[in-house]
Design a protein around this motif. Structure first.
Motif, PDB file in Angstrom:
ATOM      1  N   THR A  56     -68.950 -58.103 -31.784  1.00  0.00           N
ATOM      2  CA  THR A  56     -70.236 -57.599 -31.146  1.00  0.00           C
ATOM      3  C   THR A  56     -70.588 -56.960 -32.176  1.00  0.00           C
ATOM      4  OG1 THR A  56     -69.162 -58.008 -29.196  1.00  0.00           O
ATOM      5  CG2 THR A  56     -70.943 -56.682 -29.484  1.00  0.00           C
ATOM      6  N   THR A  57     -71.636 -57.472 -32.628  1.00  0.00           N
ATOM      7  CA  THR A  57     -72.034 -56.192 -33.467  1.00  0.00           C
ATOM      8  C   THR A  57     -73.481 -55.254 -32.785  1.00  0.00           C
ATOM      9  OG1 THR A  57     -73.037 -55.635 -35.898  1.00  0.00           O
ATOM     10  CG2 THR A  57     -74.042 -57.984 -34.833  1.00  0.00           C
ATOM     11  N   SER A 176     -74.397 -64.046 -27.235  1.00  0.00           N
ATOM     12  CA  SER A 176     -75.394 -63.416 -25.692  1.00  0.00           C
ATOM     13  C   SER A 176     -76.513 -62.039 -26.762  1.00  0.00           C
ATOM     14  CB  SER A 176     -74.274 -62.543 -24.901  1.00  0.00           C
ATOM     15  OG  SER A 176     -74.627 -61.264 -24.371  1.00  0.00           O
ATOM     16  N   VAL A 177     -77.503 -61.961 -26.475  1.00  0.00           N
ATOM     17  CA  VAL A 177     -78.181 -60.734 -27.373  1.00  0.00           C
ATOM     18  C   VAL A 177     -78.454 -60.092 -25.795  1.00  0.00           C
ATOM     19  CG1 VAL A 177     -80.380 -61.012 -27.927  1.00  0.00           C
ATOM     20  CG2 VAL A 177     -79.122 -62.893 -28.945  1.00  0.00           C
ATOM     21  N   SER A 187     -77.343 -55.210 -29.113  1.00  0.00           N
ATOM     22  CA  SER A 187     -76.712 -56.044 -29.544  1.00  0.00           C
ATOM     23  C   SER A 187     -76.030 -57.617 -29.098  1.00  0.00           C
ATOM     24  CB  SER A 187     -75.521 -55.420 -28.309  1.00  0.00           C
ATOM     25  OG  SER A 187     -75.040 -56.199 -27.857  1.00  0.00           O
ATOM     26  N   VAL A 188     -75.483 -57.893 -30.736  1.00  0.00           N
ATOM     27  CA  VAL A 188     -75.663 -59.244 -30.197  1.00  0.00           C
ATOM     28  C   VAL A 188     -74.179 -60.036 -30.331  1.00  0.00           C
ATOM     29  CG1 VAL A 188     -76.125 -61.319 -32.092  1.00  0.00           C
ATOM     30  CG2 VAL A 188     -77.432 -59.408 -31.760  1.00  0.00           C
ATOM     31  N   SER A 189     -73.558 -60.703 -29.317  1.00  0.00           N
ATOM     32  CA  SER A 189     -72.326 -60.947 -29.664  1.00  0.00           C
ATOM     33  C   SER A 189     -72.086 -62.935 -29.409  1.00  0.00           C
ATOM     34  CB  SER A 189     -71.299 -60.983 -28.539  1.00  0.00           C
ATOM     35  OG  SER A 189     -71.455 -59.462 -28.065  1.00  0.00           O
ATOM     36  N   ILE A 190     -70.952 -63.072 -30.551  1.00  0.00           N
ATOM     37  CA  ILE A 190     -70.535 -64.195 -29.885  1.00  0.00           C
ATOM     38  C   ILE A 190     -69.494 -65.103 -29.557  1.00  0.00           C
ATOM     39  CG2 ILE A 190     -69.894 -66.731 -31.657  1.00  0.00           C
ATOM     40  CD1 ILE A 190     -72.852 -65.426 -33.407  1.00  0.00           C
ATOM     41  N   GLU A 191     -68.702 -65.475 -28.804  1.00  0.00           N
ATOM     42  CA  GLU A 191     -67.701 -66.021 -28.633  1.00  0.00           C
ATOM     43  C   GLU A 191     -66.666 -67.436 -28.425  1.00  0.00           C
ATOM     44  OE1 GLU A 191     -65.395 -64.837 -23.968  1.00  0.00           O
ATOM     45  OE2 GLU A 191     -67.496 -65.250 -23.981  1.00  0.00           O
ATOM     46  N   LEU A 197     -63.494 -67.457 -36.258  1.00  0.00           N
ATOM     47  CA  LEU A 197     -65.602 -68.203 -36.247  1.00  0.00           C
ATOM     48  C   LEU A 197     -65.914 -67.515 -35.480  1.00  0.00           C
ATOM     49  CD1 LEU A 197     -64.414 -71.790 -35.763  1.00  0.00           C
ATOM     50  CD2 LEU A 197     -65.328 -70.916 -38.010  1.00  0.00           C
ATOM     51  N   ALA A 198     -65.861 -66.833 -34.085  1.00  0.00           N
ATOM     52  CA  ALA A 198     -66.280 -65.718 -33.623  1.00  0.00           C
ATOM     53  C   ALA A 198     -67.290 -64.377 -34.823  1.00  0.00           C
ATOM     54  CB  ALA A 198     -65.324 -65.170 -32.315  1.00  0.00           C
ATOM     55  N   LYS A 199     -66.232 -64.122 -35.623  1.00  0.00           N
ATOM     56  CA  LYS A 199     -66.102 -63.201 -36.630  1.00  0.00           C
ATOM     57  C   LYS A 199     -67.512 -63.687 -37.860  1.00  0.00           C
ATOM     58  CE  LYS A 199     -66.376 -59.007 -38.786  1.00  0.00           C
ATOM     59  NZ  LYS A 199     -67.305 -59.085 -39.983  1.00  0.00           N
ATOM     60  N   GLU A 200     -67.538 -64.812 -37.979  1.00  0.00           N
ATOM     61  CA  GLU A 200     -67.666 -65.527 -39.033  1.00  0.00           C
ATOM     62  C   GLU A 200     -69.233 -66.059 -38.956  1.00  0.00           C
ATOM     63  OE1 GLU A 200     -67.262 -70.376 -41.292  1.00  0.00           O
ATOM     64  OE2 GLU A 200     -65.409 -68.674 -40.980  1.00  0.00           O
ATOM     65  N   TRP A 201     -69.050 -66.672 -37.462  1.00  0.00           N
ATOM     66  CA  TRP A 201     -70.478 -67.387 -37.510  1.00  0.00           C
ATOM     67  C   TRP A 201     -71.354 -65.638 -37.436  1.00  0.00           C
ATOM     68  CZ3 TRP A 201     -69.569 -71.484 -32.872  1.00  0.00           C
ATOM     69  CH2 TRP A 201     -68.884 -72.543 -33.549  1.00  0.00           C
ATOM     70  N   LEU A 202     -70.873 -64.918 -36.031  1.00  0.00           N
ATOM     71  CA  LEU A 202     -72.025 -63.320 -36.347  1.00  0.00           C
ATOM     72  C   LEU A 202     -72.209 -62.981 -37.774  1.00  0.00           C
ATOM     73  CD1 LEU A 202     -72.046 -61.587 -33.733  1.00  0.00           C
ATOM     74  CD2 LEU A 202     -70.469 -59.794 -34.551  1.00  0.00           C
TER      75      LEU A 202
END
Length: 229
Positions: A56-57, A176-177, A187-191, A197-202
């Motif tokens: 999440t960022t 999730s946005v 807030s943008v999250s990728i699970e 991969l979650a961090k890389e994709w985000l």
């Protein structure tokens, strides 16, 4: 005679209450047993699922500089609007709101998947091996050895890659946005199964939306300049 009738009535009432409580007690035991069974099944099912990790960022909309040409064009646009002329873009929400809608759009997600070549990781992954740091692939959907898709087309019945819409839905489930209206942050999250991969994709997703919004601002400025010329 009257007393006897009253006593009989009282005795019958006591028997009915006892039967009622016995029925309720028997029913409650069934309810408890059924609830316990479903709870046990839920626990077993939850332990059988692979862990998912979320990156999440928080994003803040860039403050525009009103002192340069962009500010001048903005003021000219306001004056033109008073005269019945529109440069476009008015009444369409803030840049943060527009960016949110773009990030969740089909075309943006499709382009992100294609550009980064992550269709397999998005749709066919079903777990992650922590020891080897490798994704587990569902071989019923994709064959890693031959690098071929095995997804059945519902219209033709043939095996092949998933459709663009299917990939969009699969990625959207991981994305999730949302916006904090008080703080003005997005807030943008990728699970994903893989935390890496979650961090890389985000990181790539944030970079992609930043670049998209920058190009959008440049295009708007060029359109305004062309109109003034």
């Amino acid at each position: 005679m009257e007393n006897k009738v009253q006593n009989d009535t009282k005795y019958d009432d006591e028997i009915d209450l006892r039967e009622l409580f016995s029925v309720l007690w028997a029913g409650s035991r069934k309810i408890v047993a059924i609830t316990a069974v479903f709870a046990l099944v839920s626990i077993i099912y939850s332990y059988s699922l692979s862990n998912q990790y979320k990156a999440t960022t928080l994003l803040a909309a860039a403050q525009s500089d009103e002192s340069g040409i962009s500010g001048a064009l903005s003021r000219v646009g306001d004056l033109a609007a008073l005269g019945g002329i529109s440069f476009g873009g008015g009444g369409q929400g803030t840049e943060a709101q527009i960016a949110q809608e773009i990030m969740k759009s089909w075309s943006f997600i499709e382009n992100f998947i294609t550009k980064n070549d992550i269709a397999v990781e998005v749709y066919a992954a079903d777990g992650w091996n922590r020891g080897s740091n490798e994704l587990q692939i569902d071989t019923d959907l994709y064959n890693p050895e031959t690098k071929t898709w095995l997804v059945e087309n519902v219209n033709t019945g043939k095996l092949g890659p998933p459709s663009s819409w299917t990939l969009f839905e699969s990625f959207s489930e991981r994305l999730s946005v949302s916006e904090d209206m008080e703080l003005g942050l997005v807030s943008v999250s990728i699970e994903h199964y893989s935390p890496k991969l979650a961090k890389e994709w985000l990181d790539k997703y944030v970079a992609a939306i930043n670049k998209h919004m920058q190009l959008r601002q440049v295009e708007k400025a060029n359109n305004n300049i062309n109109y003034l010329q």
